[in-house]
Design a protein around this motif. Structure first.
Motif, short mmCIF file in Angstrom:
data_model
loop_
_atom_site.label_atom_id
_atom_site.label_comp_id
_atom_site.label_asym_id
_atom_site.label_seq_id
_atom_site.Cartn_x
_atom_site.Cartn_y
_atom_site.Cartn_z
N GLY A 17 0.79 -1.22 0.00
CA GLY A 17 0.00 0.00 0.00
C GLY A 17 0.82 1.27 0.00
O GLY A 17 1.82 1.40 -0.73
N ILE A 18 0.39 2.24 0.80
CA ILE A 18 1.06 3.54 0.85
C ILE A 18 2.50 3.41 1.31
O ILE A 18 3.40 4.08 0.80
N GLY A 19 2.77 2.51 2.26
CA GLY A 19 4.13 2.34 2.76
C GLY A 19 5.08 1.85 1.68
O GLY A 19 6.20 2.36 1.54
N LEU A 20 4.66 0.86 0.90
CA LEU A 20 5.51 0.35 -0.17
C LEU A 20 5.71 1.41 -1.25
O LEU A 20 6.82 1.58 -1.77
N ALA A 21 4.65 2.11 -1.61
CA ALA A 21 4.78 3.18 -2.60
C ALA A 21 5.75 4.25 -2.12
O ALA A 21 6.55 4.80 -2.90
N THR A 22 5.73 4.54 -0.82
CA THR A 22 6.65 5.53 -0.25
C THR A 22 8.08 5.02 -0.28
O THR A 22 9.01 5.77 -0.64
N ALA A 23 8.28 3.77 0.09
CA ALA A 23 9.63 3.20 0.05
C ALA A 23 10.20 3.26 -1.37
O ALA A 23 11.37 3.60 -1.58
N ARG A 24 9.38 2.93 -2.35
CA ARG A 24 9.84 2.98 -3.74
C ARG A 24 10.16 4.40 -4.18
O ARG A 24 11.16 4.66 -4.86
N ASP A 184 -6.80 3.76 -2.75
CA ASP A 184 -6.95 2.45 -3.37
C ASP A 184 -5.80 1.55 -2.91
O ASP A 184 -4.80 1.38 -3.60
N THR A 185 -5.96 1.00 -1.73
CA THR A 185 -4.94 0.18 -1.09
C THR A 185 -5.49 -1.22 -0.81
O THR A 185 -6.71 -1.43 -0.87
N PRO A 186 -4.64 -2.16 -0.46
CA PRO A 186 -5.13 -3.51 -0.13
C PRO A 186 -6.15 -3.51 1.01
O PRO A 186 -7.10 -4.29 0.99
N TRP A 187 -5.97 -2.61 2.01
CA TRP A 187 -6.92 -2.58 3.12
C TRP A 187 -8.31 -2.18 2.64
O TRP A 187 -9.32 -2.79 2.99
N VAL A 188 -8.38 -1.12 1.81
CA VAL A 188 -9.67 -0.70 1.27
C VAL A 188 -10.24 -1.80 0.37
O VAL A 188 -11.45 -2.04 0.36
N GLY A 189 -9.36 -2.47 -0.36
CA GLY A 189 -9.83 -3.58 -1.19
C GLY A 189 -10.50 -4.67 -0.37
O GLY A 189 -11.53 -5.24 -0.78
#
Length: 257
Positions: A17-24, A184-189
């Motif tokens: 989610g947001i954390g992975l997008a931020t790390a990238r 639009d993240t896995p949690w919302v999914g």
């Protein structure tokens, strides 16, 4: 070289989610990045994945020290790990209240507490480099139905962000937060999958945001990277909304055709 070359960052909840997008995004701009997560095995190289539970102080301290040792210090902390909850104030038992507040609020306290000695050294060595960014939510500033517990936790994160910014500004450590709308993240999914009519629920969430769609994880990550970067050297104690206009806009209904 890019704007974050030489900086060292730690992202909690960074495996999805947001954390992975931020790390990238941090990595793409030149930072050395470690993520703390319960399941960090799928984190892409060159990101350093570290297993840690923000609900456990010893686990957090060990992971922060590992990252700081590997990188030779820490300049940026992104407190992103969090969990959700649905329901009114009547619906969630005490145990769930304790769990969500422990992860969403105390989790940030534990990670920041462990990282502060490293951030202080970073601020002394490179003024303007030390930054903390907390992932808050539109739920901290707008009343959302069926989100009493989650909203309470994010309201606490907003207040905590402001207090931390005041406490550490004279040490050269900036503290800000981002307030995403529904992303639009896995949690919302997973929430959508559990709905009686997932397509109708997604359409309702899209319509709730004036731009007519969910926020993307990459859009939130871009805001986090800005707040963490030297480009925001004079920005502290700020909540940056990334919500498609949900908090500030009051649109008239579209005319019916």
């Amino acid at each position: 070289m890019t704007e974050l070359t030489g900086l060292r960052a730690l992202v909690t909840g960074g495996a999805s989610g947001i954390g992975l997008a931020t790390a990238r995004a941090l990595t793409a701009r030149g930072a050395s990045v470690a993520v703390l997560d319960l399941a960090p095995d799928g984190v892409p190289e060159p990101v350093l994945g570290l297993r840690a539970d923000v609900g456990d102080d010893a686990s957090v301290r060990a992971a922060v020290e590992t990252a700081a040792t590997r990188f030779g210090g820490l300049d940026i902390l992104v407190n992103n790990a969090g969990i959700g909850a649905a329901g009114t104030v009547e619906d969630n038992p005490d145990e769930q209240w304790h769990r969500v507040l422990d992860v969403n609020v105390l989790g940030m306290v534990r990670t920041t507490r462990a990282a502060l000695p490293h951030l202080r050294r970073a601020a002394e060595a490179r003024p303007g480099a030390a930054a903390v960014v907390n992932t808050c939510s539109i739920a901290a500033t707008a009343g959302l139905p069926q989100r009493a517990l989650y909203s309470a936790s994010k309201g606490a994160v907003l207040a905590l962000t402001l207090a931390m910014a005041a406490d550490h500004v004279r040490e050269g450590i900036r503290v800000n937060c981002v307030n995403p709308g529904t992303a639009d993240t896995p949690w919302v999914g997973r929430l959508l999958d559990a709905a009686e009519d997932p397509e109708a629920e997604r359409a309702a969430l899209n319509a709730r945001q004036p731009m007519g769609r969910l926020v993307t994880a990459e859009e939130v990550a871009a805001a986090i990277v800005y707040l963490a970067s030297p480009a925001a050297a004079s920005v502290t104690g700020t909540a940056l909304a990334v919500d498609g206009g949900m908090q500030g806009l009051r649109l008239r209904p579209e005319p019916r055709s």
